[in-house]
Design an enzyme around this catalytic site. Sequence first.
Site, PDB file in Angstrom:
ATOM      1  N   CYS A   1       0.825  -1.212   0.000  1.00  0.00           N
ATOM      2  CA  CYS A   1       0.000   0.000   0.000  1.00  0.00           C
ATOM      3  C   CYS A   1       0.857   1.259   0.000  1.00  0.00           C
ATOM      4  O   CYS A   1       0.450   2.298  -0.498  1.00  0.00           O
ATOM      5  CB  CYS A   1      -1.000  -0.001   1.142  1.00  0.00           C
ATOM      6  SG  CYS A   1      -0.311  -0.268   2.771  1.00  0.00           S
TER       7      CYS A   1
ATOM      8  N   VAL B   1       0.047   4.295  -2.376  1.00  0.00           N
ATOM      9  CA  VAL B   1      -0.364   5.616  -1.886  1.00  0.00           C
ATOM     10  C   VAL B   1       0.473   6.712  -2.549  1.00  0.00           C
ATOM     11  O   VAL B   1      -0.042   7.760  -2.937  1.00  0.00           O
ATOM     12  CB  VAL B   1      -0.264   5.698  -0.347  1.00  0.00           C
ATOM     13  CG1 VAL B   1      -0.465   7.131   0.131  1.00  0.00           C
ATOM     14  CG2 VAL B   1      -1.287   4.779   0.301  1.00  0.00           C
TER      15      VAL B   1
END
Lengths: 511, 485
Positions: free
Chosen positions: A153, A157
Amino acid sequence: MPQSAEKTKDHVSLFKEPEYTEMFADKKAKFECRPSDEAVAAQAEYTKTWEYREKNFAREKAVINPAKACQPLGAVFAAQGFEETMPYVHGSQGCVAYFRSHLARHFKEAVPCVSDSMTEDAAVFGGLTNIVDGLQNSYTLYKPKMIAVSTTCMAEVIGDDLSAFIATAKEKESVPADFAVPFAHTPSFVGSHTTGYDNMIKGVLNYFWDREKGELKAGATNGKINIIPGFDGYAVANNRELKRYLDTMGVDYTFISDVSDIYDTPSDGTYRMYDGGTKLDDVRDAINAKATIGLQHYCSEKSLEYIGTKGQATTSFHYPMGVGATDALLMKISELSGKAIPDSIEKERGRLVDAMADSQAYLHGKKVAVFGDPDFVYAMATFLLEMGCEPTHCLSTNGGKDWAAKMEALFATSPFGAGCKAYAGKDLWHMRSLLFTEPTDLLIGSSYGKYLEKDTGIPLIRLTFPIFDRHHHHRFPTMGYQGALRVLVEILDRIFEVTDAASDISYDLTR
Amino acid sequence: MSLDYTNDSAAAEALIKEVLDAYPEKSGKRRAKHLAVAKPTDEAGTTGCGVKSNIKSIPGVMTIRGCAYAGSKGVVWGPVKDMVHISHGPVGCGQYSWSQRRNYFNGTVGIDSFVTMQVTSDFQERDIVFGGDKNLDAMIDELDVMFPLNKGISIQSECPIGLIGDDIEAVAKKKHKETGKTIVPVRCEGFRGVSQSLGHHIANDAIRDWVFEKGVPEFETGPYDVNLIADYNIGGDAWPSRKLLEEMGLRVIGMWSGDATLAEMARAPKAKLNLIHCYRSMNYICRHMEEKYGISWVEYNFFGPTQIAASLRKIAAQFDETIQANAEKVIAKYQGLVDSIVAKYKPRLDGKQVMLYVGGLRPRHVANAYEDLGMKIVGTGYEFGHNDDYQRTGHYVKEGTLIYDDVTGYELEKFIEKIRPDLVGSGIKEKYATQKMGVPFRQMHSWDYSGPYHGYDGFAIFARDMDMAINSPVWSKFKAPWKAA
């Protein structure tokens, strides 16, 4: 003194010794500042009530004991099913430590996988340098035939672009220009491990069919059927069992990702970092197959859609387990391949039905709660209905509305489904309330269910990933007629054990 | 009982050269700084174990390290039993670390204890876009409804939190105001630092900033009050340790953080002395307590009888003669047990070679426990050690021992293959590859689901387990008999 060299007591018995129980009581009384025993008992009772259940189901933000993992876990699993492939995760390194541990605890196997160890500076400047160095290092040290890249992630991001980064790495000669580096963006804040599996399969196909040598179109058929197994903790045995059927039927096939060797390597003095898996040439050729079957619908939606764009017929199942589901799979394979289902397989089917008939009286009307990935829960509920059981609470944390609707449709097909309900997006703390307010006879799920078993006293049968606390279950199939037989026996064993323990009077020798 | 031996320095040097040759040039140069052979003993009685450490791992080499979140949630905060620990971010981090560290505790799960639960904000795409603070606020309310007997909540940040600019400290302050409960925001995003280690430090700082001086339960201090610091009660380790301390007349007013309650954390600054087991993960808070409250701290080692006795004496030396006499009594009390363990297992383990690769304190702390059984350490290294760890290692290992910092999968496999030790002690990721080679293995993070290994009670289990691993009949079955020739 409780300990001795002769009869060494470990944690299982040592802490029941008075030296320890007295110490625990003293610590609690003098230093812990705990709520009173009465308050604890009252709250424990309260959590069993309908009122608590309503509060529990009113939860909107807090997720408690979910039964799902995140995307890159599925991507790593999928990547390991290809010939001499190193799974590579672009992002923070801790994630990879977790994926490797998680899979190793279930399969009891080494799980090679690398990270490119992005840290604060990469968070600011992006992870291009990491991928340039990382690909070169993995390629040089571990000599894979393919490196399959997914993301954590963190990388998602900050918006790292894998396609561009890998192209740059190839320009900088991290790996040869023609070396296979498929990729999949696998943000952990979207979907679950089943989504990540799907994305990686699609990424690998997309590399060989559209990127390696430009956009390909299907050529003359190779007469084969592609099978995408999906994320399956029992893949080791299930893949082998399905191959046995296909071989018996004389069907040519390609498994798109096959972990049955890499997650079941022998102990003979040699560590195999790579073993088995789908040949890269077979992946290249898979575009020319007659059709592709996804064994788990929710693990292959995007992949099948992509394969469909190449003009290939596709179809999917929900983890074919039990009589009807195996029938449907075999008939579909027969239809697609033009090969008949031989008598030997029909005989196996008959033996399974024979076993179910022998035992039906012990299964009829048994209420069962089931949790796990959406395809597994659908399959388990289907098989339970076939056995005359009632899959009362069917819960899938990573199941959606579409899944819940399919489950309700399934319940409607059988009188045994009358009181059953599907819970999409719920967690195991919800399941706890369900089991206290509407108890079942059995609970089927993964090792995480052991806390529910402990709290509610409802016996747990471990039949889906992850199984950490029992050994070697995954080495025996759950799919096909043989698999169904094994599942049947596990359920029966548990029922008989419970019956034996329940009453001295009815402690019968023969059942 | 310390064994006198040296390892083959020349062979170890050659092995290092061999593995370095496999790397691309730039990476080989970087890795070279992390591999060494222990130098001959100096005048201070320590061997030189100088390697570079606590540096970023090289991309793509298969580091075994984890992240700051693992160091905070997994190590320091997770075991605090009467708090709910939120894995704040996507679902994975909490899922993979759920119940995996075996931090034993007494309590009722989901009622007054929450150690073996996975509580997460399960971030979705919209949380990344709009931020997660509002949901965190609502989530804390929901957790108070679900678990009204919780004593507090910690917010364990996963990677996205720091990247999307959430203000979890503001949420924590607001919720503390509203509920009066301890709410601890921890900035342990996984991309921070180079390993678990920074997570320990951040978690220590969070104790300092959000627990200390925020209200301490009524408490009458005594002259022998100590905190047992940085024992995470893996397989129950902290309990035999506590028992020994109590037997010598000390009063353990706080266990950190295995089987700990928030009260035990909050009360700590009232102790007379801090006893620290895992120096790496909690030296920070000990230093803080020393500076702020004048509490001195003592490192100790409760692995194996040699170190236990030395540690009991070292601890006792901080107190009066009564305690010192008690320490001797405790050592004497257990001498019979120690003798019987050594008599049983030493003949079976004598001279066996051990390679270690673990975290925290164990790459050095367990060395003497093996030697107590006649075994030799031929290689050791830390996942996330710092300079001060390697300096301390010099007191434990012999000349010629192979030292590897942040070892890569490739290096460890080659080292094991070439050295072929009788036992490897490392983690779950290393276990199966090692065993496939026919080399016995014990997980030395989780005690391979056994334990406790601390204290005299633990030493019996340690000896039993090492014997089980090395002398299992299964290792003789690896070669098919028709291939034996």
